[in-house]
Motif scaffolding. Structure first.
Motif, PDB file in Angstrom:
ATOM      1  N   GLY A  18       0.780  -1.234   0.000  1.00 23.40           N
ATOM      2  CA  GLY A  18       0.000   0.000   0.000  1.00 23.40           C
ATOM      3  C   GLY A  18       0.813   1.286   0.000  1.00 23.40           C
ATOM      4  N   ILE A  19       0.355   2.236   0.806  1.00 23.90           N
ATOM      5  CA  ILE A  19       0.934   3.584   0.827  1.00 23.90           C
ATOM      6  C   ILE A  19       2.390   3.538   1.297  1.00 23.90           C
ATOM      7  N   GLY A  20       2.666   2.769   2.357  1.00 28.77           N
ATOM      8  CA  GLY A  20       4.025   2.713   2.899  1.00 28.77           C
ATOM      9  C   GLY A  20       5.019   2.182   1.888  1.00 28.77           C
ATOM     10  N   ALA A  36      12.943  -0.200   5.205  1.00 26.95           N
ATOM     11  CA  ALA A  36      11.513  -0.516   5.139  1.00 26.95           C
ATOM     12  C   ALA A  36      11.190  -1.527   6.226  1.00 26.95           C
ATOM     13  N   LEU A  37      10.280  -1.149   7.113  1.00 25.50           N
ATOM     14  CA  LEU A  37       9.880  -2.038   8.204  1.00 25.50           C
ATOM     15  C   LEU A  37       8.468  -2.550   7.933  1.00 25.50           C
ATOM     16  N   SER A  38       8.286  -3.866   8.019  1.00 24.42           N
ATOM     17  CA  SER A  38       6.931  -4.412   7.907  1.00 24.42           C
ATOM     18  C   SER A  38       6.883  -5.799   8.537  1.00 24.42           C
ATOM     19  N   LEU A  61       5.236  -4.357  14.896  1.00 23.61           N
ATOM     20  CA  LEU A  61       5.416  -3.103  15.643  1.00 23.61           C
ATOM     21  C   LEU A  61       4.818  -3.161  17.043  1.00 23.61           C
ATOM     22  N   ALA A  62       3.942  -4.122  17.283  1.00 18.29           N
ATOM     23  CA  ALA A  62       3.356  -4.252  18.619  1.00 18.29           C
ATOM     24  C   ALA A  62       4.341  -4.884  19.609  1.00 18.29           C
ATOM     25  N   ASP A  63       5.440  -5.429  19.088  1.00 17.59           N
ATOM     26  CA  ASP A  63       6.446  -6.081  19.932  1.00 17.59           C
ATOM     27  C   ASP A  63       7.486  -5.039  20.369  1.00 17.59           C
ATOM     28  N   GLN A 101      -7.033  -3.383  21.645  1.00 20.87           N
ATOM     29  CA  GLN A 101      -5.640  -3.461  22.072  1.00 20.87           C
ATOM     30  C   GLN A 101      -4.695  -3.400  20.885  1.00 20.87           C
ATOM     31  N   ARG A 102      -5.021  -4.172  19.847  1.00 21.65           N
ATOM     32  CA  ARG A 102      -4.187  -4.238  18.645  1.00 21.65           C
ATOM     33  C   ARG A 102      -4.103  -2.839  17.997  1.00 21.65           C
ATOM     34  N   SER A 103      -5.240  -2.190  17.878  1.00 16.84           N
ATOM     35  CA  SER A 103      -5.278  -0.890  17.198  1.00 16.84           C
ATOM     36  C   SER A 103      -4.521   0.162  17.995  1.00 16.84           C
ATOM     37  N   ASN A 133       3.508  11.413  10.256  1.00 13.47           N
ATOM     38  CA  ASN A 133       2.633  10.361  10.759  1.00 13.47           C
ATOM     39  C   ASN A 133       1.408  10.255   9.848  1.00 13.47           C
ATOM     40  N   VAL A 134       1.115   9.034   9.404  1.00 13.71           N
ATOM     41  CA  VAL A 134      -0.004   8.854   8.477  1.00 13.71           C
ATOM     42  C   VAL A 134      -1.283   8.665   9.286  1.00 13.71           C
ATOM     43  N   SER A 135      -2.088   9.712   9.294  1.00 10.13           N
ATOM     44  CA  SER A 135      -3.358   9.706  10.003  1.00 10.13           C
ATOM     45  C   SER A 135      -4.467   9.474   8.982  1.00 10.13           C
ATOM     46  N   PRO A 179      -5.453  11.353   4.745  1.00 13.60           N
ATOM     47  CA  PRO A 179      -6.144  11.041   3.491  1.00 13.60           C
ATOM     48  C   PRO A 179      -7.589  10.584   3.697  1.00 13.60           C
ATOM     49  N   THR A 180      -8.378  10.765   2.641  1.00 10.59           N
ATOM     50  CA  THR A 180      -9.652  10.066   2.542  1.00 10.59           C
ATOM     51  C   THR A 180      -9.365   8.622   2.111  1.00 10.59           C
ATOM     52  N   VAL A 181     -10.377   7.901   1.734  1.00 13.05           N
ATOM     53  CA  VAL A 181     -10.205   6.497   1.330  1.00 13.05           C
ATOM     54  C   VAL A 181      -9.226   6.382   0.163  1.00 13.05           C
ATOM     55  N   VAL A 182      -8.340   5.389   0.255  1.00 14.80           N
ATOM     56  CA  VAL A 182      -7.419   5.028  -0.824  1.00 14.80           C
ATOM     57  C   VAL A 182      -7.613   3.530  -1.065  1.00 14.80           C
ATOM     58  N   MET A 183      -7.694   3.107  -2.319  1.00 13.23           N
ATOM     59  CA  MET A 183      -8.008   1.702  -2.590  1.00 13.23           C
ATOM     60  C   MET A 183      -6.768   0.796  -2.554  1.00 13.23           C
ATOM     61  N   THR A 184      -6.127   0.782  -1.413  1.00  9.38           N
ATOM     62  CA  THR A 184      -5.104  -0.211  -1.088  1.00  9.38           C
ATOM     63  C   THR A 184      -5.815  -1.467  -0.577  1.00  9.38           C
ATOM     64  N   ASP A 185      -5.053  -2.432  -0.062  1.00  4.17           N
ATOM     65  CA  ASP A 185      -5.704  -3.595   0.562  1.00  4.17           C
ATOM     66  C   ASP A 185      -6.659  -3.143   1.665  1.00  4.17           C
ATOM     67  N   MET A 186      -6.180  -2.203   2.522  1.00  2.37           N
ATOM     68  CA  MET A 186      -7.023  -1.715   3.613  1.00  2.37           C
ATOM     69  C   MET A 186      -8.283  -1.056   3.063  1.00  2.37           C
TER      70      MET A 186
HETATM   71  P1  NDP Z   1      -2.379  -1.592   4.046  1.00  2.00           P
HETATM   72  O1  NDP Z   1      -3.175  -2.439   4.954  1.00  2.00           O
HETATM   73  O2  NDP Z   1      -2.532  -1.750   2.571  1.00  2.00           O
HETATM   74  O3  NDP Z   1      -0.827  -1.682   4.405  1.00  2.00           O
HETATM   75  C1  NDP Z   1      -0.424  -1.544   5.745  1.00  2.00           C
HETATM   76  C2  NDP Z   1       1.000  -2.013   5.899  1.00  2.00           C
HETATM   77  O4  NDP Z   1       1.347  -1.881   7.288  1.00  2.00           O
HETATM   78  C3  NDP Z   1       1.174  -3.480   5.539  1.00  2.00           C
HETATM   79  O5  NDP Z   1       2.408  -3.676   4.900  1.00  2.00           O
HETATM   80  C4  NDP Z   1       1.142  -4.150   6.907  1.00  2.00           C
HETATM   81  O6  NDP Z   1       1.824  -5.391   6.950  1.00  2.00           O
HETATM   82  C5  NDP Z   1       1.846  -3.121   7.758  1.00  2.00           C
HETATM   83  N1  NDP Z   1       1.552  -3.342   9.172  1.00  2.00           N
HETATM   84  C6  NDP Z   1       0.334  -3.372   9.767  1.00  2.00           C
HETATM   85  N2  NDP Z   1       0.451  -3.687  11.061  1.00  2.00           N
HETATM   86  C7  NDP Z   1       1.764  -3.863  11.303  1.00  2.00           C
HETATM   87  C8  NDP Z   1       2.513  -4.219  12.451  1.00  2.00           C
HETATM   88  N3  NDP Z   1       1.927  -4.491  13.616  1.00  2.00           N
HETATM   89  N4  NDP Z   1       3.862  -4.321  12.345  1.00  2.00           N
HETATM   90  C9  NDP Z   1       4.467  -4.075  11.174  1.00  2.00           C
HETATM   91  N5  NDP Z   1       3.823  -3.742  10.044  1.00  2.00           N
HETATM   92  C10 NDP Z   1       2.478  -3.643  10.113  1.00  2.00           C
HETATM   93  O7  NDP Z   1      -2.752  -0.092   4.468  1.00  2.00           O
HETATM   94  P2  NDP Z   1      -2.689   1.302   3.664  1.00  2.00           P
HETATM   95  O8  NDP Z   1      -1.480   1.367   2.831  1.00  2.00           O
HETATM   96  O9  NDP Z   1      -4.018   1.552   3.079  1.00  2.00           O
HETATM   97  O10 NDP Z   1      -2.566   2.304   4.907  1.00  2.00           O
HETATM   98  C11 NDP Z   1      -1.373   2.970   5.254  1.00  2.00           C
HETATM   99  C12 NDP Z   1      -1.706   4.073   6.217  1.00  2.00           C
HETATM  100  O11 NDP Z   1      -2.655   4.958   5.635  1.00  2.00           O
HETATM  101  C13 NDP Z   1      -2.345   3.599   7.523  1.00  2.00           C
HETATM  102  O12 NDP Z   1      -1.867   4.389   8.591  1.00  2.00           O
HETATM  103  C14 NDP Z   1      -3.813   3.872   7.303  1.00  2.00           C
HETATM  104  O13 NDP Z   1      -4.502   4.014   8.522  1.00  2.00           O
HETATM  105  C15 NDP Z   1      -3.744   5.149   6.520  1.00  2.00           C
HETATM  106  N6  NDP Z   1      -4.926   5.462   5.754  1.00  2.00           N
HETATM  107  C16 NDP Z   1      -5.416   4.562   4.843  1.00  2.00           C
HETATM  108  C17 NDP Z   1      -6.572   4.852   4.137  1.00  2.00           C
HETATM  109  C18 NDP Z   1      -7.152   3.892   3.162  1.00  2.00           C
HETATM  110  O14 NDP Z   1      -8.329   4.060   2.794  1.00  2.00           O
HETATM  111  N7  NDP Z   1      -6.428   2.912   2.674  1.00  2.00           N
HETATM  112  C19 NDP Z   1      -7.288   6.132   4.332  1.00  2.00           C
HETATM  113  C20 NDP Z   1      -6.669   7.015   5.295  1.00  2.00           C
HETATM  114  C21 NDP Z   1      -5.536   6.668   5.972  1.00  2.00           C
HETATM  115  P3  NDP Z   1       0.989  -6.794   6.905  1.00  2.00           P
HETATM  116  O15 NDP Z   1       0.079  -6.709   5.717  1.00  2.00           O
HETATM  117  O16 NDP Z   1       2.065  -7.784   6.773  1.00  2.00           O
HETATM  118  O17 NDP Z   1       0.239  -6.837   8.202  1.00  2.00           O
END
Ligand code: NDP
Length: 244
Positions: A18-20, A36-38, A61-63, A101-103, A133-135, A179-186
């Motif tokens: 996605g965005i990151g 790049a951390l994920s 990141l929760a660890d 808790q996770r969030s 910070n991505v809000s 941002p508003t909605v972005v059509m990533t996986d989320m």
């Molecule tokens: P995605 O779900 O597409 O990508 C999120 C990334 O973060 C994934 O690579 C995921 O890894 C990683 N991630 C999540 N949790 C953890 C963790 N605990 N430790 C390490 N890595 C983690 O999200 P987007 O790209 O859509 O979102 C990016 C940012 O933009 C977020 O902050 C989101 O809240 C914000 N945002 C998104 C919007 C949207 O509509 N998409 C709108 C507004 C804001 P893995 O998949 O392996 O868990």
């Protein structure tokens, strides 16, 4: 190009997808040395295939302890993008303790913790830094089923302002993009229902969702010296949703 990050060291969280991921690639192409951390190893492997210069940290990141060790050893950085987040949508009456808790851990706690580690190193090295910070628009508007998500993003906006206040004297700027909605996986998981999507788009003056590149461009601007006098601000990327 307009923005150069040649020689700057950058950490991007949630950079597997996605965005990151797009931010990591854009920073690398603009000359930054990117870490790049994920969480999912396969995503980071494909990222390094796409962009061979990028270094990776695979952790959750929760660890808290794992983050302390890995991020501490990977630094110092001049640029930090706290992008990782989770969006577990639940009606308010059905919010679970595990989702809460996770969030809180990922969307809020990890931002605070990673920023502490990175900012301490910036201060020790006496380098000027920038943190983005991505809000979300969800930090500023109530959205159905978003009780936990809206609240963590709202807390993130305020955390960013306090960080801007305390870190400013150290020449570290802190801003958010919203941002508003972005059509990533989320975005797809939560907004693929055409009726739900149409109802949101109808409230956006520009009449569309944001593209990943819209968010990337704003993040790069706030990381760059072009925004040298901007700190503690939230840049809306919402097509006007907030003013409608
Ligand atoms: P995605 O779900 O597409 O990508 C999120 C990334 O973060 C994934 O690579 C995921 O890894 C990683 N991630 C999540 N949790 C953890 C963790 N605990 N430790 C390490 N890595 C983690 O999200 P987007 O790209 O859509 O979102 C990016 C940012 O933009 C977020 O902050 C989101 O809240 C914000 N945002 C998104 C919007 C949207 O509509 N998409 C709108 C507004 C804001 P893995 O998949 O392996 O868990």
């Amino acid at each position: 190009s307009y923005l150069s990050f040649r020689g700057r060291r950058a950490l991007v969280t949630g950079a597997g997808k996605g965005i990151g991921r797009a931010v990591a690639v854009a920073l690398s192409r603009a000359g930054a040395r990117v870490t790049a951390l994920s969480r999912t190893a396969a995503d980071l492997e494909s990222l390094t295939r796409e962009c061979p210069g990028i270094e990776t940290l695979c952790l959750d990141l929760a660890d808290w302890e794992a983050v302390e060790a890995a991020v501490g050893a990977a630094g110092p950085f001049e640029l930090l993008v706290n992008n990782a987040a989770v969006a577990e949508l639940q009606p308010f009456l059905e919010v679970t303790r595990s989702a809460l808790q996770r969030s809180l851990d990922v969307n809020f706690g990890a931002v605070l913790h990673v920023s502490q580690i990175v900012a301490r190193q910036m201060i020790a090295q006496q380098v000027a830094g920038a943190i983005v910070n991505v809000s979300s628009q969800a930090s500023k508007r109530a959205l159905r089923d978003h009780a936990v998500y809206c609240s963590t993003k709202s807390a993130l906006d305020m955390l960013s302002r306090v960080m801007a206040m305390e870190l400013g004297p150290h020449k570290i700027r802190v801003n958010t993009v919203n941002p508003t909605v972005v059509m990533t996986d989320m975005g797809r998981i939560n907004w693929s229902d055409p009726q739900k999507a149409a109802a949101m788009i109808n409230r956006i003056p520009l009449g569309k969702f944001a593209e990943v590149d819209d968010v990337v461009n704003s993040i790069l601007f706030l990381l760059s010296d072009k925004s040298a006098m901007t700190t503690g601000s939230s840049l809306m990327i919402d097509g006007g949703f907030l003013v409608s």
